[in-house]
Write an enzyme that holds these catalytic residues in place. Structure first.
Site, PDB file in Angstrom:
ATOM      1  N   GLU A 424       0.779  -1.249   0.000  1.00  0.00           N
ATOM      2  CA  GLU A 424       0.000   0.000   0.000  1.00  0.00           C
ATOM      3  C   GLU A 424       0.808   1.296   0.000  1.00  0.00           C
ATOM      4  O   GLU A 424       0.256   2.359   0.260  1.00  0.00           O
ATOM      5  CB  GLU A 424      -1.009   0.007   1.168  1.00  0.00           C
ATOM      6  CG  GLU A 424      -2.048  -1.090   1.019  1.00  0.00           C
ATOM      7  CD  GLU A 424      -3.146  -1.073   2.075  1.00  0.00           C
ATOM      8  OE1 GLU A 424      -3.070  -0.266   3.008  1.00  0.00           O
ATOM      9  OE2 GLU A 424      -4.082  -1.874   1.951  1.00  0.00           O
TER      10      GLU A 424
HETATM   11  C1  BMA Z   1      -4.788  -3.296   4.978  1.00  0.00           C
HETATM   12  C2  BMA Z   1      -3.505  -3.903   5.403  1.00  0.00           C
HETATM   13  C3  BMA Z   1      -3.157  -3.516   6.771  1.00  0.00           C
HETATM   14  C4  BMA Z   1      -4.366  -3.341   7.644  1.00  0.00           C
HETATM   15  C5  BMA Z   1      -5.630  -3.850   7.027  1.00  0.00           C
HETATM   16  C6  BMA Z   1      -6.852  -3.590   7.843  1.00  0.00           C
HETATM   17  O1  BMA Z   1      -4.910  -2.612   3.893  1.00  0.00           O
HETATM   18  O2  BMA Z   1      -2.506  -3.722   4.484  1.00  0.00           O
HETATM   19  O3  BMA Z   1      -2.376  -2.382   6.766  1.00  0.00           O
HETATM   20  O4  BMA Z   1      -4.135  -3.951   8.840  1.00  0.00           O
HETATM   21  O5  BMA Z   1      -5.796  -3.235   5.825  1.00  0.00           O
HETATM   22  O6  BMA Z   1      -7.111  -2.228   8.005  1.00  0.00           O
END
Ligand code: BMA
Length: 824
Positions: A424
């Site tokens: 991300e």
């Molecule tokens: C995402 C993951 C984490 C996170 C999850 C829940 O996008 O990459 O960073 O824990 O969502 O929010």
């Protein structure tokens, strides 16, 4: 002979008293303080808050080792540090020998030990203090989750807190420290390469070495087949080799993911003798041979390109789960723990794990087990949710060494099919409008405010090209399309259920992409897990401060409540009823996603143009502490109800029903096996409020072609609109059920049931369930808490009794059960 150091002791830097670490070669400050009663358990109640001081201190570890003369002379040695967390200065007999700054690197240093007792002392500087000072020096960077200063530190990012885990910023020699004679060959010094002919009928294998040229090694190499036959052997001196020995394998036994063939592993058995020496060293390395393709090709009738994996020419639909570190303290995870976690994934019919970028590169045993079990691995590099400071030269140098080391360590694992640059970080760039010019292919991004592009788009691909074959690479996840949310190209993280726009989960079918590498829904953990981590019994109710403390997700109160209240009728708000409600909701939610997306695996096996969705990886399999999160199995390895619905939806053969406008239905079948399946489909329509069968329809000659979805019927009218549950099953010529599924009116909160009578018959090895009218989500609750069930949380219909297999169940065992709107 190498010696693994143990018997560590530790103290706070600047104090005088040393305390013994836990037994074993690896140490970490939190478990050590805990085992000596110096802190309260951070996993219990709100103790996490009381231990934050630990991260602000520097800590020292020390141990002794003995060096003895071998024959006439003293060998020369190196000390190998397989993992130090993180900022360490190391003293041997009070002389500084090394400083470190990266938890993901192995360090080795030639040493000059003294005969007899030697003392090794390691000073660990507070990673938090270092990160804060780096942040002061270079500026605050953009970040989601945890303390933003984490971005400057090459340490597991989840240690700084995440939206499913506590902030426990550890330190210590968390992997073994080993005294190794310099003449010894290490595992990573050997790499088995291969080229597989496109016909898959022969392979050229090269066993390659990177050894110290100053030492005259004699190498004997045996190539051993998956069934332990020696296929051939060679003996040569290293000086005469062009670094590699060559072998040919005719008709190689290929390695397949679980469910598609055998997990055949070859072995190279190596014997190294230093010329003139009488002793030798033996080393064994396993490897698999497979062909891999990540297929991104144009598709018909829709925009964009496909995204799916093909192994040995077979397109594989991915049923995957995201993996986070299974503990806040990595040293407490045993090999046995890893094996049991991975077996849980396999028995949930999952064929891929994504090792997510905010955790750690996992242990060797983890990947060995993935090779053995046939789990495909999507491996992120350890960067997550941040604007990483690649423009800071020390940071970048450390990262380069880390990338080279980790690729070298991991490259022999056939289970790893894809590396991804980060998690991300491109989304951060997009959301905050960093300088990310997609038309800039110069490769030099260090001058922009998105300097880490250089890591993801230049440095990693260069090392991969140089060091490894047969893997795919993506600069990030999500990644690929015009934006990171582009559902027509590459992978997406679909968080518009739960985060984002908080869509209804019944609409997952509209929210797919070519490959969905994250999506999820929260649920409470097992009640036994809660009772262990909340010791204040007055806090054992759903909205208590302590239970809320064990949920780290932003806005979880509103989100979890929204999804439960929107879907599930709450008759009681006691703890166990709420656990059941959240788990039922999560289970239904994830099943919707999996079912609707697998429907898009169309076209014949060799037709890539109709594989509209190549798979999904749900967020998340596991937890690192006891809490409420998106996991489908809780920290104590207790499956939530969703574990079973995911398992059912990921079977090789499944059916799906989609209700349209509340008046008619589509039915399709998925056959992920390697041969076609014929059967008769029986469709039952029950009125939920009376439990009575309204009508039944038989569809003969249903043909489910191999490795694809087949539509069975569309526009099948429902007898009356709102109150009908549809159950359908595909039966073979002996009337045995091949697969079944059901579809309930939504939302479930409006359902009303008649009095239901359920019969539960317990026998040795199984439980038989039958009912007088349709039942939603029966959860079997065995009194023997260790008992594991093959399925749970099932729907039950009068037309079919169900048998749940449990190897450990005895006829004399008591089982309780509950179901949705029990007693209404
Ligand atoms: C995402 C993951 C984490 C996170 C999850 C829940 O996008 O990459 O960073 O824990 O969502 O929010």
């Amino acid at each position: 002979m190498s010696i693994t150091l143990s018997d560590w002791s530790y103290r706070e830097a600047g104090t005088s008293e040393w305390f013994p670490s836990r037994k074993g070669p690896c140490s970490e400050i939190f478990p050590d303080l805990l085992s000596n009663g110096q802190i309260e358990d951070p996993f219990v109640d709100a103790n996490e808050l009381k231990v934050q001081w630990v991260a602000e201190k520097d800590w020292e570890y020390k141990t002794q080792f003995k060096v003895v003369r071998q024959g006439e002379r003293l060998s020369s040695y190196k000390l190998v540090f397989e993992g130090l967390d993180t900022y360490a200065t190391i003293f041997l007999n009070e002389r500084p020998i090394l400083t470190t700054d990266n938890m993901f690197l192995k360090y080795a240093v030639d040493i000059d030990p003294i005969l007899g007792d030697n003392e090794l002392r390691i000073l660990f500087e507070s990673a938090l203090n270092v990160s804060k000072s780096l942040e002061r020096q270079h500026g605050e960077l953009l970040c989601w989750n945890g303390d933003s200063s984490r971005l400057y530190v090459r340490k597991a990012q989840y240690h700084f807190g995440w939206d499913w885990g506590p902030r426990l910023i550890s330190c210590g020699p968390y992997k073994p420290v080993v005294l190794v004679p310099t003449t010894m060959v290490e595992m990573d010094d050997v790499y088995v390469k291969y080229t597989l002919h496109p016909s898959l009928t022969f392979a050229d294998v090269q066993v390659c070495f990177e050894l110290d040229e100053a030492i005259n090694f004699e190498i004997e190499c045996k190539l051993i087949s998956p069934i332990d036959e020696v296929l051939c052997s060679q003996k040569k001196s290293y000086a005469l080799l062009d670094k590699c020995m060559h072998f040919k394998i005719i008709e190689p036994e290929l390695w397949f993911p679980h469910g598609y063939g055998n997990q055949s592993l070859y072995t190279v058995e190596l014997k190294f003798t230093v010329q003139g020496s009488t002793s030798h060293q033996l080393l064994k390395k396993k490897f698999g041979i497979r062909k891999l393709r990540l297929v991104e090709e144009p598709i018909v009738n829709q925009a964009g390109t496909s995204f799916y994996f093909e192994v040995n020419n077979i397109p594989i639909y991915i049923n995957g789960v995201n993996w986070i570190p299974a503990h806040s303290y990595l040293t407490l995870l045993t090999n046995e723990d890893y094996s049991r976690w991975l077996e849980l994934a396999i028995s949930c019919n999952q064929n891929m794990l994504r090792v997510w970028g905010g955790g750690c590169y996992e242990s060797d045993h983890f990947y060995d087990e993935c090779d053995r079990l046939g789990i495909l691995v999507w491996q992120d590099f350890m960067f997550a949710c941040g604007q990483y400071p690649a423009n800071v030269p020390r940071f970048l140098n450390s990262v380069k060494r880390e990338i080279k080391y980790q690729i070298t360590r991991l490259r022999s694992h056939c289970s790893i099919v894809l590396f991804a640059g980060n998690n991300e970080d491109y989304q951060i760039a997009e959301v905050y409008k960093l300088q990310w010019d997609k038309n800039d292919f110069s490769g030099d991004y260090l001058g922009t405010n998105f300097p880490a592009r250089t890591i993801y788009e230049v440095i990693i691909p260069q090392f991969l090209n140089e060091l490894v074959d047969h893997v795919a690479y993506r600069a990030g996840s999500p990644w690929g399309g015009k934006t990171t949310r582009d559902n027509s190209v590459g992978d997406i993280h679909q968080w518009d259920v739960w985060h984002g726009t908080q869509e209804r989960y019944q609409d997952w079918y509209k929210l797919g992409g070519r490959f969905i590498s994250e999506f999820g829904m929260e649920a409470f953990p097992d009640v036994r897990t809660i009772r262990k981590c909340i010791t204040d019994s007055s806090q054992l109710y759903p909205q208590s401060k302590l239970l809320d403390f064990h949920n780290k997700a932003l806005g979880f109160e509103r989100r979890l409540a929204t999804y439960v209240i929107e879907n599930i009728r709450i008759k009681n708000m006691d703890l166990e009823s709420w656990i059941y409600a959240t788990q039922l909701m999560q289970s239904d939610c994830l099943a919707y996603a999996l079912r609707s997306w697998r429907r898009n695996w169309k076209g014949s096996q060799d037709d890539s143009s109709r594989k509209y969705i190549g798979g999904s990886i749900l967020w998340q399999l596991n937890d690192c502490w006891p809490g409420t999160s998106w996991s489908i199995v809780d920290f104590n390895r207790k499956p939530k109800l969703a574990y079973y619905s995911v398992k059912r939806e990921s079977r090789k053969i499944t059916l799906g029903i989609q209700r349209i406008d509340g008046t008619y239905i589509d039915i399709w079948g998925v056959n992920m096996s390697n041969s076609p399946i014929q059967g008769t489909l029986e469709v039952y329509f029950y009125k939920v409020s009376t439990g009575l069968l309204q009508s039944k329809k038989i569809i003969p000659n249903v043909n489910l072609l191999k490795n694809r979805t087949s539509e069975i019927c569309s526009d099948l009218s429902l007898p009356s609109s709102l109150d009908i549950v549809v159950f359908c099953k595909l039966i073979d010529e002996d009337e045995l059920s091949i697969s079944s599924t059901s579809d309930w009116p939504q939302p479930l909160k409006y359902l009303n049931f008649p009095n239901i009578s359920i019969t539960v018959e317990v026998q040795d090895g199984y439980i038989r369930l039958s009912t007088t009218s349709p039942v939603k989500c029966i959860e079997i609750i065995p009194e023997n808490t260790e008992m594991s069930l093959e399925d749970n949380g099932i729907d039950l219909f009068p037309c079919e009794s169900r048998i749940l297999i449990s190897k450990s169940i005895k006829k004399t065992d008591n089982v309780n059960f509950r179901y949705y709107l029990d007693g209404s």
